[in-house]
Design an enzyme around this catalytic site. Structure first.
Site, PDB file in Angstrom:
ATOM      1  N   ASP A   1      -5.262  21.612 -12.729  1.00 46.84           N
ATOM      2  CA  ASP A   1      -5.695  20.356 -13.093  1.00 46.84           C
ATOM      3  C   ASP A   1      -5.232  20.389 -14.441  1.00 46.84           C
ATOM      4  OD1 ASP A   1      -6.913  18.286 -14.419  1.00 46.84           O
ATOM      5  OD2 ASP A   1      -8.801  18.477 -13.091  1.00 46.84           O
TER       6      ASP A   1
ATOM      7  N   ARG B   1       0.818  -1.404  -0.086  1.00 45.57           N
ATOM      8  CA  ARG B   1       0.076  -0.013   0.032  1.00 45.57           C
ATOM      9  C   ARG B   1       0.771   1.211  -0.078  1.00 45.57           C
ATOM     10  NH1 ARG B   1      -2.195   1.553   4.468  1.00 45.57           N
ATOM     11  NH2 ARG B   1      -2.650  -0.379   5.206  1.00 45.57           N
TER      12      ARG B   1
ATOM     13  N   LYS C   1      -7.339   9.724 -18.980  1.00 44.94           N
ATOM     14  CA  LYS C   1      -7.598  10.298 -20.229  1.00 44.94           C
ATOM     15  C   LYS C   1      -6.430  10.315 -21.248  1.00 44.94           C
ATOM     16  CE  LYS C   1     -11.370  11.248 -17.770  1.00 44.94           C
ATOM     17  NZ  LYS C   1     -11.647  12.667 -16.903  1.00 44.94           N
TER      18      LYS C   1
ATOM     19  N   TYR D   1     -14.226  20.754 -13.600  1.00 44.14           N
ATOM     20  CA  TYR D   1     -14.839  19.455 -13.681  1.00 44.14           C
ATOM     21  C   TYR D   1     -15.795  19.178 -12.554  1.00 44.14           C
ATOM     22  CZ  TYR D   1     -14.800  14.295 -13.607  1.00 44.14           C
ATOM     23  OH  TYR D   1     -15.099  13.145 -13.663  1.00 44.14           O
TER      24      TYR D   1
HETATM   25  C1  LIG Z   1     -11.952  12.990 -15.658  1.00 49.12           C
HETATM   26  C2  LIG Z   1     -11.360  14.137 -15.063  1.00 49.12           C
HETATM   27  C3  LIG Z   1     -11.174  13.998 -13.739  1.00 49.12           C
HETATM   28  C4  LIG Z   1     -11.303  13.008 -12.949  1.00 49.12           C
HETATM   29  O1  LIG Z   1     -10.545  11.880 -13.260  1.00 49.12           O
HETATM   30  P1  LIG Z   1     -10.991  10.247 -12.918  1.00 49.12           P
HETATM   31  O2  LIG Z   1      -9.893   9.642 -13.529  1.00 49.12           O
HETATM   32  O3  LIG Z   1     -12.387  10.268 -13.731  1.00 49.12           O
HETATM   33  O4  LIG Z   1     -11.243  10.125 -11.555  1.00 49.12           O
HETATM   34  C5  LIG Z   1     -10.531  15.256 -13.134  1.00 49.12           C
HETATM   35  N1  LIG Z   1     -10.286  16.385 -13.977  1.00 49.12           N
HETATM   36  C6  LIG Z   1     -10.641  16.359 -15.336  1.00 49.12           C
HETATM   37  C7  LIG Z   1     -10.389  17.662 -15.947  1.00 49.12           C
HETATM   38  C8  LIG Z   1     -11.026  15.366 -15.913  1.00 49.12           C
HETATM   39  O5  LIG Z   1     -11.589  15.407 -17.156  1.00 49.12           O
END
Ligand SMILES: *Cc1c(COP(=O)(O)O)cnc(C)c1O
Length: 373
Positions: free
Chosen positions: A179, A57, A204, A108
Site C-alpha cells: 500500500d 463496466r 489521497k 490502515y
Molecule cells: C484511505 C486509505 C485506504 C482506503 O482508501 P479509500 O479510498 O478510502 O477506500 C487504504 N490505505 C490507506 C493507507 C489509506 O490511507
C-alpha cells in the site's frame, strides 16, 4: 458482457522524463491540429458492437489517461477502482481460500477490519506482525500466500524494509502487495523493490483535493505482472467496483500538481514536526523524516485522549476531519474511528499537512494547544 479485458493505454509515452514532468505530460490526447489538450469525459454505459470493448463496466476511455499516468509513475500497469478499499478487496481476492496473509497489526484500519472479518469467517488465516521488526516478519513468512506491506504505516508511520522483506517473501513463494498511499510514487516505487502489486487510495495524494474517492492497483510489466493484472481486471469487471468517469477526470486534473503539492506539504511537515517536538503539550512526534503526515501524542491529565480530542476540535484553519493527502491541512484523533487498531495510542492525533503557509498552520496549532491549559 464478455471476457474482454481493459484496453492497453493508447496515449503518448513519457518514459525518460522526470516524474515531475510525467505528472504534467502523461495521459494527454494525441496531438493533432484542433485536438483538445485534455482528455474528454466519456459518459456512456455501452459501446457500438464489434469494437475492442462492448460495455462500460469493462472499460471507459476516461479511466485510461489516469491509469497510464499513475502506471508510468510506478513503473507498471494501473487499474482504476471506485475506491482504495475496492483495490484492496481485489488484491485480497487473489488469496486462495484458506490461504495465509501476513499483515501489519497497525495497517490502515479498513485493511485490518477486512482481514479480521475474513479470518473470522474462515476464509483465510492472518498472521499479524510489527512491520518495522524485519526478523519478526521473516519468522511469520513460511507458508504465506500474501504479504501485505504498508510503509509508512497509517497512522503510526512505521517503516518496513521493502526490498529485504519482498525478497524474503518471494523465497517462500508469497505474493507481495504494498500500500503506497502515504509515500506516493514520487517518494517510493515498490515495484522497483520487487513487489508484485502496488495499491493506492487515489482519494489521497494522487487526486489531492479531497473531492473524490478512488483506488488503484499497479502491477509489473512482466509475465507475472500481466497475469495478476488479468485476474485483477476480471475481479473489477465482475465485482463492478468501477470509477465514475467524472471522478477519473478530476483525479487526473489533481495529479497534474502532485509534485508541487507534495514538495510544499513535505517541507511544511518537516518544519512542523520540529516545532511540535519542542512543544510541552506534545509528548511524542512520529515523523519518518519524509512525507507529509505527522502523528503526535498529546500529553494530558490521564491518558491524553480528551486533550487530543480538544486539540483537533480547537483548530480553525486545520479541519477536524478524517482522511488525508489533500491541499488542505486536516487533523484527527485516530482512535475516534471504530476499528482503529489498539496499537494506535488513544492520544494520537494524525496531521495531514497541506500546502498552506507553514506559519499560519503553526499559529493555529499553537493556539489550540495553548487552549488546553
Ligand atoms: C484511505 C486509505 C485506504 C482506503 O482508501 P479509500 O479510498 O478510502 O477506500 C487504504 N490505505 C490507506 C493507507 C489509506 O490511507
Amino acid at each position: 458482457m464478455t471476457d474482454q479485458h481493459p484496453s492497453t493505454p493508447a496515449t503518448a509515452h513519457t518514459s525518460g522524463l522526470s516524474p515531475r514532468t510525467h505528472v504534467v505530460a502523461a495521459g494527454r490526447p494525441r496531438r493533432a491540429p484542433g485536438a483538445s489538450l485534455n482528455p474528454p469525459v466519456t459518459f456512456t454505459s455501452t459501446y457500438i458492437a464489434d469494437g475492442p470493448v462492448n460495455y462500460a463496466r469493462v472499460d471507459n476511455p476516461t479511466w485510461t489517461p489516469f491509469e497510464e499516468a499513475v502506471g508510468g509513475l510506478e513503473g507498471g500497469d494501473a487499474l482504476l477502482y471506485s475506491s482504495g478499499m475496492a483495490a484492496v478487496a481485489a488484491v485480497l481476492a487473489l488469496v486462495p481460500r484458506g490461504g495465509v496473509v501476513v499483515a501489519p497489526a497497525a495497517a490502515y484500519n479498513g485493511v485490518v477490519v477486512s482481514l479480521t472479518e475474513a479470518a473470522r469467517a474462515g476464509l483465510l488465516e492472518v498472521r499479524w506482525v510489527d512491520i518495522a521488526d524485519a526478523a519478526g516478519v521473516r519468522a511469520a513468512l513460511p507458508g504465506a500466500d500474501l504479504v501485505w506491506l504498508e510503509s509508512p504505516t497509517n497512522p503510526l508511520l512505521d517503516l518496513a524494509d521493502l526490498p529485504g522483506l519482498t525478497a524474503a517473501a518471494h523465497e517462500v513463494g508469497a505474493l507481495v502487495a504494498v500500500d503506497n498511499t502515504f509515500a506516493t510514487p514520487l517518494l517510493q516505487r515498490p515495484l522497483e523493490s520487487g513487489a508484485d502489486v502496488v495499491v493506492h487510495s487515489a482519494t489521497k495524494y494522487l487526486s489531492g483535493h479531497s473531492d473524490v474517492i478512488l483506488g488503484l492497483t499497479v502491477t509489473g510489466d512482466d509475465e507475472r505482472g500481466r497475469e495478476l493484472r488479468t485476474r485483477l481486471a476480471r475481479h473489477r469487471t465482475l465485482g463492478g467496483a468501477i470509477a465514475g468517469p467524472m471522478e477519473a477526470w478530476l483525479a487526473l486534473r489533481g495529479l497534474r500538481t502532485l509534485s508541487l503539492r507534495l514538495e510544499r506539504a513535505c517541507d511544511n511537515a518537516t518544519e512542523l514536526a520540529q516545532r511540535l517536538a519542542d512543544h510541552p503539550r506534545v509528548s511524542r512526534v512520529r515523523y519518518p523524516g519524509w512525507g507529509a503526515i505527522v502523528s503526535i501524542e498529546v500529553a494530558g491529565a490521564t491518558d491524553g485522549a480528551a486533550e487530543a480530542e480538544a486539540l483537533a476540535a480547537g483548530t480553525r484553519l486545520w479541519s477536524n476531519s478524517t482522511s488525508l493527502g489533500g491541499v488542505e491541512s486536516q487533523l484527527e484523533r485516530r482512535r475516534r474511528q471504530p476499528g482503529e487498531p489498539e496499537a494506535v495510542p488513544v492520544n494520537l492525533v494524525r496531521l495531514s499537512v497541506g500546502v498552506e503557509d507553514v506559519d499560519d498552520l503553526w499559529r493555529d496549532l499553537e493556539q489550540s494547544l495553548a487552549a488546553l491549559g
